[in-house]
Design a protein around this motif. Structure first.
Motif, short mmCIF file in Angstrom:
data_model
loop_
_atom_site.label_atom_id
_atom_site.label_comp_id
_atom_site.label_asym_id
_atom_site.label_seq_id
_atom_site.Cartn_x
_atom_site.Cartn_y
_atom_site.Cartn_z
N HIS A 405 -9.97 -35.85 -40.25
CA HIS A 405 -9.89 -37.29 -40.46
C HIS A 405 -8.99 -37.57 -41.66
O HIS A 405 -8.96 -36.78 -42.63
N PRO A 406 -8.25 -38.68 -41.64
CA PRO A 406 -7.40 -38.99 -42.79
C PRO A 406 -8.14 -38.95 -44.13
O PRO A 406 -7.55 -38.57 -45.16
N ASP A 407 -9.43 -39.31 -44.12
CA ASP A 407 -10.20 -39.28 -45.37
C ASP A 407 -10.30 -37.87 -45.94
O ASP A 407 -10.45 -37.69 -47.16
N GLU A 408 -10.23 -36.86 -45.06
CA GLU A 408 -10.31 -35.46 -45.52
C GLU A 408 -9.00 -34.99 -46.13
O GLU A 408 -8.96 -33.94 -46.78
N LEU A 409 -7.94 -35.76 -45.90
CA LEU A 409 -6.60 -35.31 -46.30
C LEU A 409 -6.07 -36.03 -47.53
O LEU A 409 -4.91 -35.81 -47.92
N THR A 410 -6.87 -36.88 -48.13
CA THR A 410 -6.36 -37.67 -49.25
C THR A 410 -6.03 -36.82 -50.47
O THR A 410 -5.18 -37.19 -51.28
N ASP A 411 -6.73 -35.68 -50.61
CA ASP A 411 -6.48 -34.80 -51.77
C ASP A 411 -5.75 -33.53 -51.37
O ASP A 411 -5.85 -32.49 -52.04
N ILE A 412 -4.98 -33.60 -50.31
CA ILE A 412 -4.28 -32.44 -49.81
C ILE A 412 -3.15 -32.03 -50.77
O ILE A 412 -2.58 -32.88 -51.46
N ARG A 413 -2.88 -30.74 -50.82
CA ARG A 413 -1.72 -30.27 -51.56
C ARG A 413 -1.22 -28.98 -50.94
O ARG A 413 -1.91 -28.34 -50.14
N ILE A 429 -6.97 -28.01 -48.50
CA ILE A 429 -7.71 -29.23 -48.19
C ILE A 429 -9.17 -29.05 -48.61
O ILE A 429 -9.81 -28.07 -48.21
#
Length: 490
Positions: A405-413, A429
């Motif tokens: 879900h996009p919410d899981e990807l907000t802190d992606i690097r 992630i």
């Protein structure tokens, strides 16, 4: 040379006659199999559950320290693809529905050809907008969601006779491939059924092997977690599992029959394996993954016939794992192992019980990290209740039945490459927590003195030795640094 892998899902070692299973469970074909193969007494899982185990079957590497459930990654070396590139024809027949979900979609295309049999569990197979009458889903199954239970109910309406069951169709297609190609050379068949995975749905002929009176509501699909039901419920569920297991036994016998009829034992390797076992009330628990991986789940059955050595009717005590099976297949067909593969060919284990490892690592992403040397099992728990830090490292961000879900990807690097990612950076992630497992704490068992793992021991000397093995294997797997922090090992 040819090879056949007959793979079951959720096959309980402790229920099979060759491993001393209870006399009331009918598994004569597994006993027959044991007389024709090398039986492995110290076979263990690696990564849990279904698709993480299948990633190991392709790559010969542990999955669980770097990511949860998901597809093959772009940098993964698939043993199946390696076989194909070397001229070995590879074919998959399976009713394991997770292959055609988001989290498994890159596995079956690695085979030259494949047949997918529909209808297991809640496979979105038959479409019915409206269902006559109310679909009754027992309360304990609500955790799976209404749609999964509803779909399973619909699927069963189309599965009435034994030959319509997905397992029966899977074996029919697999036997068809064997019979049609028996005179040809250089092929590998993976004949894989989802059974005896829950729900324990089987034809009446197999249920009749286990007559009993039951008036409860547990039916054939247990929950995941502590047993809250009566002893009558537990006994009933074990009978339902046993019935499906006996069905598996019967269809295994059909493979042995065709190998006899076509004299395939001369040039055909046979591997019979599983991804993991299942708790049927042992340790007062149902299922897997929501509790520590006791041996009912982690200690697996494995049988291999290698026509080169001709070993049959013998047991092997060497410690082996799922990651060794792709290495064994590549070795059998004379294909060079990829440099990132951690598994070892079992050729010498089969022929002379020569050890390939001192210890085996196993676990679930975010759960205990476990190690065994064959006698002791050490389960290292998270150091803090939040079970952090924990990340997924992937270029394929999918879960079992969904994309991230996009919410899981907000802190992606982007993270730096691992030793096995071919110099490719991967996404880091933040991962879901399995903090509930923290309550079990770190556990150490002596399987020689306590084979049922009823009483954890406290022995600082043994714990230190097992911890040394665990850390060494984690480092060899290029485990992310935060895994050591999560376990209190930094």
């Amino acid at each position: 040379m040819k090879a056949i892998m007959v793979m079951f899902d959720t096959l309980n070692r402790h229920m099979l006659a060759p491993y001393g299973g209870p006399s009331w469970v009918h598994t004569p074909q597994f006993s027959r199999l044991a007389q024709r193969t090398a039986k492995f007494d110290n076979s263990y899982i690696g990564s849990m559950p279904c698709m993480p185990a299948r990633r190991e079957l392709h790559t010969g590497r542990y999955n669980f320290l770097h990511r949860s459930w998901g597809p093959l990654e772009p940098f993964d070396d698939s043993a199946i693809e390696k076989l194909g590139a070397a001229g070995v024809y590879t074919h998959l027949v399976t009713d394991h529905q997770h292959y055609w979900e988001d989290g498994g979609g890159t596995y079956h295309p690695r085979y030259r050809s494949f047949e997918l049999i529909r209808g297991q569990e809640g496979d979105p197979w038959k479409g019915e907008v409206s269902v006559d009458g109310e679909v009754r889903i027992p309360a304990h199954l609500q955790q799976y969601g209404y749609n999964l239970g509803r779909q399973d109910y619909i699927n069963r309406q189309y599965i009435q006779e034994e030959e319509q069951f997905p397992q029966a169709l899977t074996f029919a297609r697999g036997l068809e491939f064997i019979q049609h190609n028996a005179e040809q050379d250089n092929w590998f068949l993976q004949l894989e059924t989802f059974d005896p995975h829950e729900p324990f749905f089987s034809p009446s002929a197999y249920k009749d092997l286990y007559p009993h009176v039951y008036n409860g509501d547990l039916l054939d699909w247990p929950t995941y977690g502590p047993v809250t039901e009566s002893s009558e419920d537990v006994a009933h569920m074990r009978y339902e599992y046993a019935a499906l297991l006996s069905m598996c036994d019967n269809y295994l016998g059909k493979v042995l029959d065709v190998m006899d009829e076509l004299d395939l034992w001369q040039d055909t390797m046979l591997i019979v394996n599983t991804d993991h076992g299942f708790l049927l009330g042992e340790h007062e628990q149902w299922a897997k993954c929501v509790q520590p991986f006791y041996n009912e789940v982690a200690h697996t059955p494995l049988f291999i016939w290698d026509p080169r050595s001709g070993v049959q009717g013998e047991s092997r005590s060497s410690l082996v794992q799922t990651i060794d099976l792709p290495a064994t297949l590549l070795d059998f067909f004379g294909v060079e192992l990829p440099p990132d593969m951690q598994g070892k060919p079992l050729t010498k284990v089969i022929s002379e019980d020569r050890a390939v490892r001192e210890a085996a690592l196993f676990g679930l992403h975010g759960g205990h990290v476990n190690v065994t040397d064959g006698r002791y099992v050490y389960m290292r728990a998270a150091a803090a209740p939040d079970n952090g830090p924990l990340y997924n490292y992937t270029l394929m961000p999918t879960h079992m039945r969904s994309r991230f879900h996009p919410d899981e990807l907000t802190d992606i690097r982007l993270a730096e490459p691992f030793s096995f990612t071919k110099d490719v950076k991967v996404l880091q992630i933040p991962a879901r927590s399995y903090g509930h497992l923290y309550a079990y704490g770190t556990l150490l068992f002596d399987l020689e003195q306590d084979p049922e793992q009823r009483s954890p021991i406290e022995d600082p000397i043994i714990e230190e030795r097992m911890l040394t093995l665990l850390k060494r294997l984690m480092k060899e797997n290029d485990a992310p640094p935060e895994q050591f922090v999560r376990l209190g090992l930094a």
